[in-house]
Design an enzyme around this catalytic site. Structure first.
Site, short mmCIF file in Angstrom:
data_model
loop_
_atom_site.label_atom_id
_atom_site.label_comp_id
_atom_site.label_asym_id
_atom_site.label_seq_id
_atom_site.Cartn_x
_atom_site.Cartn_y
_atom_site.Cartn_z
CB CYS A 277 -0.85 -0.14 1.47
SG CYS A 277 0.19 -0.11 2.50
CG HIS B 108 -0.68 4.33 3.43
ND1 HIS B 108 -1.48 4.16 4.94
CD2 HIS B 108 -0.22 3.86 3.28
CE1 HIS B 108 -0.79 3.74 5.11
NE2 HIS B 108 -0.33 2.56 4.07
#
Ligand SMILES: N[C@@H](CC=O)C(=O)O
Length: 362
Positions: free
Chosen positions: A158, A252
């Site tokens: 990710c 993120h």
């Protein structure tokens, strides 16, 4: 569309497993028919097995509540009812490598969110907009496994999703030195603030194994196939990173500095970002974002609260592209870590694998 493909989720009770379950409700091509988890959960209904550990923003879908959870280690029993599986199992890396191969050997394709097989040379690690050509290595993997139908495909970590698509869009300008700091949400560790209260008002400057993944995985994504193996890019592109856990639930963020061999203008960089699209867009896959990368011109974007759900969490938001006094350019990127960066990315991969004929009815 003919009959839907039957799918199972391995590790269905964890956070990524829950995200798969949520995304598979009313999927136009796939029908969730099997949920599997540890022996501890096996035999319980999904609702009982998850108990008060449901971590999604939306309620548990009705259709899954009374499904009886199977033991993920009972491979034949899980595999017999499904055309393919998503894997989000929570075991040691060696155990994951072994069990995913066992599933593949039952002629069941495995689309995995786990990192265990990311560096297996004949396992494609794909962001469908960037390197779907790597799926060709599946034929070599099948020879090694002795399968005709089963294989393993994985998605990358990710943490790389907020900047790797930019580097892909800018390849013709030959990115060279890249310095990245990631600011990673707590859902990346499978947590919410309820089960990780220490993260409220806190920052933890260490995520085990994350910097290696952030630096190395883009090089495999940009690699090429040679003798049935994916060889990572070796053209002088080097990435260094620091990965930080921040008090954010989902999303993120990455701050990035880049040098290029052929320094582009700001207009060229933005033009490449907003026009970057790939096979998922051409094929109109159900979870493909229409616009993969958006560029925000406001000085205070991307912001997690405003941008994390862009294109249903499958798009990337970039902003603050500006010249730097040491590097050529710097920018800020944001990607949803459990959608684009985890279950959503794996789901888009499975859609692509179906569309190009690697996942079929058993
Ligand atoms: N390893 C990652 C998982 C991605 O969401 C993290 O810890 O954030």
């Amino acid at each position: 569309m003919s009959e839907k493909l039957k799918v199972g989720v391995l590790g269905a009770t964890g956070m990524v497993g829950q995200r798969f379950v949520t995304l598979l409700e009313n999927h136009p091509w796939f029908e969730l028919v099997t949920v599997a988890a540890s022996a501890h959960s096996a035999g319980k209904t999904y609702e009982e097995a998850v108990g008060d550990r449901w971590k999604m923003e939306t309620p548990m879908p009705e259709f899954v509540k009374n499904m009886v959870v199977k033991d993920v280690s009972d491979v034949e029993n899980v595999a017999k009812d499904v055309d393919f599986v998503f894997s989000a199992v929570n075991m040691s890396k060696d155990e994951i490598r072994a069990i995913e191969e066992e599933y593949a050997k039952t002629e069941t394709p495995v689309v995995s969110n786990n990192s265990a097989h990311r560096w297996t040379p004949d396992v494609p690690m794909v962001i469908p907009e960037i390197n779907p050509q790597h799926y060709e290595v599946i034929k070599d993997q099948r020879k090694r496994l002795g399968t005709t139908r089963g294989f393993i495909a994985v998605k990358p970590n990710c943490s790389i999703q907020a900047y790797t698509p930019c580097l892909a869009a800018w390849m013709e300008f030959e990115p060279r030195e890249v310095v990245v700091s990631t600011y990673q949400a707590i859902s990346g560790a499978g947590k919410t603030f309820k089960d990780w209260p220490e993260m409220i008002g806190n920052i933890i400057p260490f995520i085990s194994g994350e910097e290696e993944k952030s630096e190395q995985e883009p090089l495999k994504v940009f690699g090429h196939i040679e003798d049935g193996k994916i060889v990572k890019l070796d053209n002088g592109l080097r990435i260094t990173s620091q990965c930080i856990r921040v008090p954010v639930l989902n999303g993120h963020t990455a701050t990035v500095f880049v040098n290029f061999a052929k320094k582009p203008t700001k207009e060229q960089l933005i033009e490449k970002l907003v026009n970057f699209s790939g096979e998922p867009q051409r094929l109109g896959l159900p979870h493909a974002p229409k616009q993969f990368i958006q560029y925000r011109t406001e000085p205070d974007r991307p912001q997690v609260k405003l941008d994390v759900d862009y294109e249903g969490g499958m798009g990337i938001t970039i902003g603050r592209l500006r010249e730097d006094s040491i590097f050529d350019w710097k920018f800020v990127g944001l990607a949803h870590n459990t959608l684009r960066g985890a279950a959503g990315g794996a789901l888009e991969s499975a859609e692509m694998l179906k569309a190009i004929g690697y996942i079929t009815k058993k």
